[in-house]
Scaffold this motif. Structure first.
Motif, short mmCIF file in Angstrom:
data_model
loop_
_atom_site.label_atom_id
_atom_site.label_comp_id
_atom_site.label_asym_id
_atom_site.label_seq_id
_atom_site.Cartn_x
_atom_site.Cartn_y
_atom_site.Cartn_z
N SER A 9 0.80 -1.21 0.08
CA SER A 9 -0.09 0.00 -0.11
C SER A 9 1.06 1.47 -0.14
O SER A 9 1.72 1.31 0.83
N LEU A 11 0.05 4.01 0.55
CA LEU A 11 -0.40 4.95 1.83
C LEU A 11 0.99 5.28 2.59
O LEU A 11 1.14 6.30 2.95
N HIS A 34 -1.25 -1.01 -4.45
CA HIS A 34 -2.55 -0.65 -3.83
C HIS A 34 -2.48 0.64 -3.39
O HIS A 34 -1.49 1.30 -2.82
N ASP A 36 -4.60 4.06 -1.84
CA ASP A 36 -5.78 4.26 -1.28
C ASP A 36 -6.27 5.86 -1.30
O ASP A 36 -5.48 6.52 -0.84
N HIS A 67 -8.34 1.47 -4.02
CA HIS A 67 -9.19 1.45 -3.06
C HIS A 67 -9.87 2.88 -2.49
O HIS A 67 -9.24 3.59 -1.93
N PRO A 142 -11.03 1.46 8.34
CA PRO A 142 -10.45 2.26 7.49
C PRO A 142 -10.03 3.55 7.69
O PRO A 142 -10.90 4.25 8.41
N GLY A 143 -9.08 4.24 7.08
CA GLY A 143 -8.79 5.61 7.34
C GLY A 143 -7.20 5.97 7.75
O GLY A 143 -6.80 6.83 7.52
N GLY A 146 -1.02 1.41 9.68
CA GLY A 146 -0.21 1.21 11.03
C GLY A 146 -1.02 0.70 12.40
O GLY A 146 -0.78 0.77 13.46
N ASP A 176 -6.81 -6.33 4.14
CA ASP A 176 -6.33 -4.93 3.90
C ASP A 176 -6.20 -4.43 5.44
O ASP A 176 -7.46 -4.04 5.85
N GLY A 178 -3.16 -4.17 8.89
CA GLY A 178 -2.10 -4.92 10.00
C GLY A 178 -1.85 -6.14 9.30
O GLY A 178 -1.44 -6.96 10.26
N GLY A 198 1.00 -2.10 4.12
CA GLY A 198 1.38 -0.95 4.01
C GLY A 198 2.47 -0.58 4.95
O GLY A 198 4.03 -0.69 4.66
N SER A 199 2.41 -0.44 6.25
CA SER A 199 3.55 -0.27 7.14
C SER A 199 4.42 -1.32 7.38
O SER A 199 5.69 -0.99 7.09
C1 DX5 Z 1 -6.32 1.62 5.49
C2 DX5 Z 1 -6.03 1.24 4.09
C3 DX5 Z 1 -4.94 0.42 3.92
C4 DX5 Z 1 -3.65 0.67 4.74
C5 DX5 Z 1 -3.03 -0.53 5.29
O1 DX5 Z 1 -7.71 2.32 5.58
O2 DX5 Z 1 -6.94 1.11 3.32
O3 DX5 Z 1 -4.53 0.10 2.69
O4 DX5 Z 1 -2.67 1.22 3.77
O5 DX5 Z 1 -1.94 -0.09 6.10
P1 DX5 Z 1 -1.30 -1.15 7.07
O6 DX5 Z 1 -0.60 -2.43 6.39
O7 DX5 Z 1 -0.22 -0.27 7.79
O8 DX5 Z 1 -2.33 -1.37 7.81
#
Ligand code: DX5
Ligand code: ZN
Length: 219
Positions: A9, A11, A34, A36, A67, A142-143, A146, A176, A178, A198-199
């Motif tokens: 991701s 993001l 991905h 966001d 997304h 979502p939002g 991390g 999607d 954690g 993502g993180s």
């Molecule tokens: C959260 C996003 C995710 C986010 C996941 O609202 O939809 O795609 O980037 O980030 P991690 O992998 O850090 O939880």
């Protein structure tokens, strides 16, 4: 197994070096980028909009998995198609006329995805699953990146897998939020096809190696 896709991701990328991070994904074992998009209305955060998605699209060589965490996604379907998105995922909770939205996405040639918030039951997709290319099960609210993974996700994956099998649908299951090397195997064993991270990828010392690690767990 064998066909599991890893979708980092962006993001969690360094936006000051966005081209570099998109190119890192290009060169990695990842399957998709991905992307966001958040509007500050559907979710309590604003990520980025069209100009940034355009930059990502210009540099990405792998499919864009977009997304949308926005209200009224129908308004922007054509914009994302024009930018070259491969998958366009909308939130179940943001679509009053989900069936119509799915048809509109597919009419552009994009694959149609539906994301479910942690509180949204899988059975609500009973009447649309055959029209959905991808279901994104949110394993965090979502939002934000991390956040910690919500364990009820495993039961949702199994319920979704059962629904897909019952209906003879050809829908991918994406997870999607954690996702780490600690839960990746269990998610795949439960029935996941696509893991978004993502993180875990971008905050690691070596994102390319972290993607490789996730890919190897996926088998
Ligand atoms: C959260 C996003 C995710 C986010 C996941 O609202 O939809 O795609 O980037 O980030 P991690 O992998 O850090 O939880
Ligand atoms: Zn996402």
């Amino acid at each position: 197994m064998g066909n599991i896709k890893i979708a980092p991701s962006l993001l969690a990328a360094d936006f000051g070096n966005l081209q570099r991070d998109v190119e890192m994904i290009n060169q990695s074992d990842a399957a998709w980028h991905h992307v966001d998009v958040m509007d500050g209305v559907f979710v309590p955060n604003i990520s980025f909009g069209m100009p940034i998605v355009k930059v990502i699209a210009e540099h990405a060589t792998k499919p864009l998995d977009v997304h949308l965490m926005i209200v009224n996604p129908d308004q922007y379907i054509q914009n994302f198609a024009d930018l070259g998105a491969t998958n366009l995922t909308v939130h179940y909770e943001a679509c009053t006329h989900l069936h119509r939205t799915l048809q509109a996405i597919k009419a552009t040639g994009m694959k149609a995805g539906v994301a479910l918030n942690p509180h949204t039951n899988i059975n609500l997709l009973e009447d649309t699953i055959s029209d959905i290319d991808l279901v994104c099960i949110m394993s965090v609210n979502p939002g934000f990146g991390g956040q910690s993974f919500i364990p009820n996700t495993y039961d949702k994956i199994k319920a979704l897998k059962a629904l897909i099998t019952k209906k003879g649908a050809n829908t991918l299951i994406e997870i999607d939020g954690g996702v780490t090397s600690k839960n990746a195997k269990a998610l795949i064993d439960a029935g996941a096809d696509v893991l978004v991270a993502g993180s875990f990828v971008f905050k690691s010392d070596n994102p390319t190696a972290t993607i490789k690690e996730l890919n190897e767990i996926a088998g």
